[in-house]
Scaffold this motif. Structure first.
Motif, short mmCIF file in Angstrom:
data_model
loop_
_atom_site.label_atom_id
_atom_site.label_comp_id
_atom_site.label_asym_id
_atom_site.label_seq_id
_atom_site.Cartn_x
_atom_site.Cartn_y
_atom_site.Cartn_z
N TRP A 116 -56.62 -1.91 -13.73
CA TRP A 116 -56.86 -0.97 -14.52
C TRP A 116 -55.90 -0.55 -15.32
CZ3 TRP A 116 -60.22 2.60 -10.69
CH2 TRP A 116 -61.71 1.77 -10.47
N LYS A 117 -54.42 -0.57 -14.62
CA LYS A 117 -53.15 -0.03 -15.00
C LYS A 117 -52.95 -0.86 -16.37
CE LYS A 117 -48.44 0.59 -13.79
NZ LYS A 117 -47.60 -0.12 -14.78
N VAL A 118 -53.09 -2.12 -16.24
CA VAL A 118 -52.91 -3.03 -17.42
C VAL A 118 -53.88 -2.94 -18.58
CG1 VAL A 118 -52.63 -5.35 -18.13
CG2 VAL A 118 -51.54 -4.90 -15.94
N ILE A 119 -55.30 -2.81 -17.79
CA ILE A 119 -56.33 -2.55 -19.14
C ILE A 119 -55.78 -1.28 -19.89
CG2 ILE A 119 -58.43 -1.82 -19.45
CD1 ILE A 119 -59.08 -3.76 -16.83
N ASP A 120 -55.54 -0.28 -19.10
CA ASP A 120 -55.23 0.98 -19.86
C ASP A 120 -53.90 0.92 -20.51
OD1 ASP A 120 -55.69 3.87 -19.89
OD2 ASP A 120 -53.67 3.89 -18.98
#
Length: 160
Positions: A116-120
């Protein structure tokens, strides 16, 4: 090849958002699949509300997301089928169900946090910038995604 929806200007805006949403869901599903995570990106908002609130009723979810009751019920059923959430009946109002993460839900949540951190980060990078209009900004975003898919951008960052 010319993109007809882009040529329709503001009249095609809703259709372009729908296309972009479907594209992003498909790309994020590729990332989940590559990491052997059995999760549907469409379930993210409801899953996240339950994570954030720890205990959530359908009313809590509806107020947080402004989704319809049938959409919430359908998503909750999928989350329960995957054994990611469970519910208990409210002691004061037996009609009310209170949803929480299961241990499996907590585990998958922890697994997804770095994704989620990278997607965000990647979506933020793609959507930053200034533009004269929403449609021209959307065109820029669509063109960036044609150059390199969202999943490819995510995979490249996860390898760091």
């Amino acid at each position: 090849m010319e993109d007809s929806l882009q040529q329709y200007g503001e009249l095609g805006l809703g259709s372009r958002f729908k296309r972009l949403s479907e594209y992003m869901m498909k790309e994020i599903q590729l990332v989940y699949n590559a990491h052997h995570i059995d999760f549907d990106p469409y379930l993210f908002p409801i899953f996240r509300v339950i994570i954030d609130k720890e205990l959530a009723t359908t009313t809590d979810i509806q107020e947080a997301l402004q989704y319809t009751q049938p959409a919430i019920t359908q998503a909750l059923k999928k989350l329960m089928d995957k054994q990611l959430v469970a519910y208990k009946t409210d002691q004061t109002d037996k009609r009310k169900k209170i949803f929480r993460l299961t241990s499996k839900g907590k585990e998958i949540h922890q697994t997804m946090l770095p994704l989620w951190k990278v997607i965000d980060e990647q979506v933020k990078w793609l959507t930053e910038g200034t533009s004269i209009s929403l449609t021209s900004h959307l065109t820029h975003l669509e063109n960036q995604l044609k150059d390199k898919s969202l999943s490819q951008r995510i995979f490249e960052k996860l390898k760091l």
